[in-house]
Design a protein around this motif. Structure first.
Motif: not given
Length: 420
Positions: A96-117
């Protein structure tokens, strides 16, 4: 970012121009561009338990500092008059080709940051074509986030718990929701000693937070049919009533009673880690899926060699963002040795990435791509989906400018020749 090759000014200059033109009208960026300013703004926005969980590390947080120090110790060396007006930021991983060498890491419990998590993060990633690695400890089920992302790329991070039927069920669901790879986290067979959470007596999972993958899993839910509260359950108190309210709210969301939610929290905390996990177990995971399997948490070169011999597909050099062992070596420090030991396996880098220049340093040392973690969580806290998108744009913009200023024409071109 939808086009791998930058045309015209490129994402770096385009982002700069947007910010400066908006500034003429008195509009500032939604989130601070400076990484430390971003962290401080999130700290002001979040309550103490949420910030402690998202920002904290193990022990005295010396590993977190080691990650940052490792990046500070690497010096870039530019070349001039290279004609790098047009730059290709794209990378290829597992076909697969991705537009940049950056992926979003897996972070748990994102509801702590925002309701839409996770939903907000997934939409942000999809808007920019950046892969989002779903967490086992997500606040929204993988199927819902995948639906929100459409055809955009997603991977899945797996914790191998003691309830193996649940682990196998996760793998089947991952395949069904279109994930392109599975990331098996190896460094959390035990929960690290995290003083910020301990001082507050706060473990989100006991409140029903971060359990969406489990609460929507048929095998996990089947364990909740027999509900028995442990002997010696404390008498109600304001704190316990608050916890009960949180459990009840999550129960309503996923169609479970308060009693079942209490059992769910107890069963999860008893089964989600597996300290006896060994190399031989990987053969079973290989039998369960045809998806590429990456091992996350590798730091020792011998482990990289073992991963290659065991038929794994990739490695993520990581110390879990400094959340597991205090005084651990910085991830970037070990990257070159792991790359050498891994042979032909793609090696990615996680832990301590804050800027586009950090991305360039990691790639010059041999990483094929990096995982961005806490910064996007801070953006989520400050401005939801739009905040996540701005954080991603800022990191990619700086990477693009760094690439051009180094005299490089593509991300894949970066190597030791760009280091002092």
């Amino acid at each position: 970012m939808s086009q791998p090759k930058s045309s015209g000014p490129g994402p770096g200059r385009s982002r700069q121009t947007q910010i400066f033109v908006d500034g003429l009208g008195g509009t500032r960026p939604l989130v601070p561009v400076d990484p430390e300013g971003l962290r401080k703004a999130a700290r002001r926005k979040l309550d103490a338990p949420a910030f402690a969980y998202l920002a904290g590390g193990a022990g005295m947080e010396r590993t977190m500092q080691a990650n940052l120090d490792a990046f500070s110790g690497v010096k870039l060396l530019p070349r001039r008059l290279c004609g790098s007006a047009s730059r290709d930021l794209s990378v290829e991983l597992f076909g697969h080709t991705y537009p940049a060498p950056v992926l979003l890491a897996p972070l748990g419990v994102l509801e702590l940051a925002h309701a839409e998590a996770d939903l907000a993060v997934g939409r942000a990633a999809a808007a920019l074509g950046v892969p989002f690695i779903f967490s086992s400890q997500a606040s929204e089920p993988m199927e819902d986030v995948a639906a929100a992302m459409g055809d955009s790329p997603r991977w899945f991070q797996l914790y191998w718990g003691t309830d193996e039927e649940v682990t196998r069920s996760f793998v089947r669901r991952v395949e069904a929701c279109g994930a392109q790879a599975i990331v098996l986290t190896l460094d959390t067979t035990l929960l690290g000693w995290r003083p910020r959470d301990l001082d507050l007596g706060n473990l989100p999972f006991l409140r029903g937070q971060g359990l969406a993958q489990y609460l929507t899993d048929a095998h996990f839910r089947s364990r909740l049919d027999t509900v028995q509260l442990p002997a010696g359950t404390p008498r109600p108190s304001p704190a316990l009533l608050k916890t009960a309210a949180s459990l009840a709210a999550h129960g309503r969301k996923f169609g479970l009673s308060l009693a079942q939610m209490r059992t769910a929290a107890a069963h999860f905390t008893a089964s989600y880690t597996r300290p006896d996990l060994q190399w031989d177990d990987l053969s079973r995971l290989r039998e369960w899926t045809t998806l590429p399997i990456l091992l996350k948490g590798i730091l020792h070169p011998d482990d990289a060699r073992e991963a290659a011999q065991r038929g794994m597909d990739g490695i993520i050099v990581s110390n879990h963002g400094g959340r597991q062992i205090d005084g651990e070596v910085g991830s970037l420090t070990m990257l070159p040795r792991v790359v050498e030991a891994a042979g032909d396996l793609p090696v990615l880098l996680d832990s301590g990435v804050r800027t586009g220049a950090d991305v360039a340093k990691a790639m010059a040392l041999g990483a094929r791509a990096v995982l961005l973690g806490r910064p996007y969580a801070y953006g989520l806290a400050l401005a939801g989906q739009a905040g996540v998108q701005e954080v991603i744009r800022n990191v990619v913009a700086e990477f693009d400018l760094t690439l051009g200023l180094l005299g490089a024409h593509s991300a894949r071109e970066l190597g030791p020749q760009h280091l002092a």
